[in-house]
Design a protein around this motif. Structure first.
Motif, PDB file in Angstrom:
ATOM      1  N   GLN A 310       1.136  -0.996   0.191  1.00  0.00           N
ATOM      2  CA  GLN A 310       0.112   0.161   0.160  1.00  0.00           C
ATOM      3  C   GLN A 310       1.026   1.426  -0.274  1.00  0.00           C
ATOM      4  OE1 GLN A 310      -2.494  -0.293   3.606  1.00  0.00           O
ATOM      5  NE2 GLN A 310      -3.747  -2.311   2.173  1.00  0.00           N
ATOM      6  N   ASN A 311       2.133   1.407   0.729  1.00  0.00           N
ATOM      7  CA  ASN A 311       3.065   2.505   0.757  1.00  0.00           C
ATOM      8  C   ASN A 311       4.307   2.323   0.331  1.00  0.00           C
ATOM      9  OD1 ASN A 311       3.561   5.089   1.416  1.00  0.00           O
ATOM     10  ND2 ASN A 311       4.617   3.936   3.589  1.00  0.00           N
ATOM     11  N   ALA A 312       4.087   1.400  -1.474  1.00  0.00           N
ATOM     12  CA  ALA A 312       5.421   0.458  -1.037  1.00  0.00           C
ATOM     13  C   ALA A 312       5.859   2.008  -2.704  1.00  0.00           C
ATOM     14  CB  ALA A 312       5.479  -0.418  -1.983  1.00  0.00           C
ATOM     15  N   LYS A 313       7.366   1.876  -3.084  1.00  0.00           N
ATOM     16  CA  LYS A 313       7.984   3.100  -3.732  1.00  0.00           C
ATOM     17  C   LYS A 313       9.280   1.967  -4.247  1.00  0.00           C
ATOM     18  CE  LYS A 313       6.820   7.233  -1.437  1.00  0.00           C
ATOM     19  NZ  LYS A 313       6.110   6.341  -0.564  1.00  0.00           N
ATOM     20  N   PHE A 314       9.241   2.247  -5.370  1.00  0.00           N
ATOM     21  CA  PHE A 314      10.495   1.821  -6.628  1.00  0.00           C
ATOM     22  C   PHE A 314      11.311   2.962  -6.350  1.00  0.00           C
ATOM     23  CE2 PHE A 314       7.310  -0.160  -9.453  1.00  0.00           C
ATOM     24  CZ  PHE A 314       7.991  -1.529  -9.216  1.00  0.00           C
ATOM     25  N   VAL A 315      12.719   1.874  -5.890  1.00  0.00           N
ATOM     26  CA  VAL A 315      14.258   3.190  -5.795  1.00  0.00           C
ATOM     27  C   VAL A 315      15.192   2.227  -6.995  1.00  0.00           C
ATOM     28  CG1 VAL A 315      15.861   3.875  -4.592  1.00  0.00           C
ATOM     29  CG2 VAL A 315      13.812   3.222  -3.088  1.00  0.00           C
ATOM     30  N   MET A 316      15.095   3.206  -7.341  1.00  0.00           N
ATOM     31  CA  MET A 316      16.751   3.748  -8.348  1.00  0.00           C
ATOM     32  C   MET A 316      17.812   4.824  -8.810  1.00  0.00           C
ATOM     33  SD  MET A 316      13.779   2.800 -11.498  1.00  0.00           S
ATOM     34  CE  MET A 316      12.777   1.840 -10.509  1.00  0.00           C
ATOM     35  N   ASN A 317      18.214   4.284  -9.515  1.00  0.00           N
ATOM     36  CA  ASN A 317      19.371   5.930  -9.827  1.00  0.00           C
ATOM     37  C   ASN A 317      18.674   6.395 -11.451  1.00  0.00           C
ATOM     38  OD1 ASN A 317      20.523   4.466 -11.703  1.00  0.00           O
ATOM     39  ND2 ASN A 317      22.650   3.403 -10.869  1.00  0.00           N
TER      40      ASN A 317
END
Length: 425
Positions: A310-317
């Motif tokens: 529900q509160n997830a996010k992708f993290v990448m450069n």
């Protein structure tokens, strides 16, 4: 031959500059956002051209590829520009904050120390408040309003801090008990005897705080200039340095004199996940996405439990994000979607993308993408207080300001974060 469509030159648009010391206006933010959206439309046109060239010639045209790379770099720059303008527009003036008589006295004494090196006022303040220097090298605590402003700006500039839980402590180590299996619960009738529940399996997580420092320099003429806001100068000089070092440590830190980054945790295939490890989903191709990148993305998303998604996010450069911009789904729609407005994040499969430059580039078996609820998965610990030590001797004729704060960090829930491994298995 396929005719190349015309576009507004990113090089021309990039000439629009915003004075760094001025507060951003709504018009400036709107112009930056319009430039970004025009660039995205041109990027899609260039990518469609590239795909059609591949179908017609069984190869990519170098000119088209270079054009896409140029537009992609411009989009990255515009996104950073929009974020900076949004931060400027939201910054409160330090002088406009409500302060008590004690705070005002502290601020006056601190200003006198920074400009003239007069320590008498700060010594009296610290004696009244029963406080002491925060480090063995000495120094004096900055006023609370400057400390709070530094914290706010770090939250805006440091990508992992902005999405993680942040807790302030007064000691050097935060010890946090955590129940791996959750609390024992059960159903009973109104008059039934309550059976004894199983004991929770608790683990103690420790988050030590480490010293982070910056050393801005000033000329004597700057310090004696009454028009210069010393509070704002100190804050602006150290915010970028602190944010850069924090960002690197929260991702890759080894825990030695710095926070422990989430990529420092041991990793296992998500099918064999256990507490103390981060689970990963393999793309199925060495150092790249497989032929259908949506499969690995969807598998990664659904490797996370519903409560965390529900509160997830992708993290990448930005390089990984640049590769993803080219992908389309089965219906021909681009998977990567631009921000809906200035100050917001781009989206991938319905989830926000957080750009963290310290994430690894695409490479063989790299963990280049993280996905999860970082607010529940990663904890940043700040020790209260930022101290400044004035040094007029080490770099004459300049005056150095040795500024320190203590910060720690680490994974607090290994179930809330998943990784994407760019490998076969």
């Amino acid at each position: 031959m396929i005719k190349e469509k015309t576009m507004t030159s990113p090089e021309v648009k990039s000439l629009r500059k915003i004075a760094p010391e001025k507060k951003a206006t709504g018009n400036e933010v709107a112009l930056a956002f319009d430039d970004f959206m025009h660039a995205f439309e041109s990027y899609k046109e260039a990518n469609d051209l590239r795909l059609s060239e591949m179908e017609a010639r069984v190869g990519e045209d170098v000119v088209t590829t270079e054009k896409m790379d140029r537009i992609s770099r411009f989009m990255d720059n515009q996104k950073r520009k929009m974020d900076q303008l949004a931060i400027k527009g939201a910054r409160p003036a330090l002088g406009g904050m409500e302060t008590s008589i004690f705070d005002s006295e502290h601020k006056t004494a601190f200003n006198d120390y920074i400009r003239k090196g007069n320590e008498h006022g700060l010594r009296q303040i610290e004696a009244k408040s029963m406080s002491a220097s925060t480090d063995s090298d000495g120094g004096y605590l900055v006023p609370d309003e400057i400390d709070q402003e530094i914290g706010r700006r770090l939250s805006a500039l440091s990508p992992i801090r902005s999405i993680s839980s942040v807790r302030q402590v007064s000691t050097s180590v935060l010890k946090k008990p955590f129940a791996q299996n959750g609390m024992s619960v059960g159903w009973v009738g109104e008059t039934d005897v309550r059976p004894e529940t199983n004991s929770a399996q608790l683990v103690e997580l420790q988050f030590p705080t480490m010293e982070l420092y910056a050393m801005p320099a000033a000329t004597s003429s700057l310090l004696v200039d009454a028009a210069v806001d010393i509070d704002s100068w100190i804050t602006s000089e150290i915010e970028a340095a602190f944010a850069e070092q924090e960002g690197a440590a929260f991702v890759n830190g080894d825990g030695v004199n710095k926070p422990t980054g989430f990529l420092s945790a041991s990793t296992v295939d998500d099918a064999s996940w256990s507490w103390g490890n981060l689970g990963y989903v393999a793309t199925g191709a060495d150092g790249a996405f497989a032929s259908d990148p949506s499969d690995a993305l969807i598998d990664t998303i659904y490797s996370l439990k519903a409560g965390y998604r529900q509160n997830a996010k992708f993290v990448m450069n930005r390089k990984t994000q640049s590769a993803i911009r080219k992908f389309k789904d089965a219906d021909g729609n681009y998977m990567w979607q631009p921000p809906a407005a200035a100050g917001q994040q781009a989206m991938l499969q319905g989830f926000s993308i957080i750009e963290a430059e310290d994430m690894p580039d695409l490479a063989s078996n790299s963990m280049s993408i993280a996905f999860g609820d970082f607010e529940r998965g990663y904890l940043v610990v700040d020790r209260a207080g930022v101290s400044v030590l004035r040094d007029p001797y080490s770099a004459k004729p300049y005056v150095l300001f040795y500024t320190t704060k203590r910060v720690g960090g680490g994974i607090q829930n290994f179930e809330a974060i998943k990784l994407m491994k760019f490998g076969i298995s």
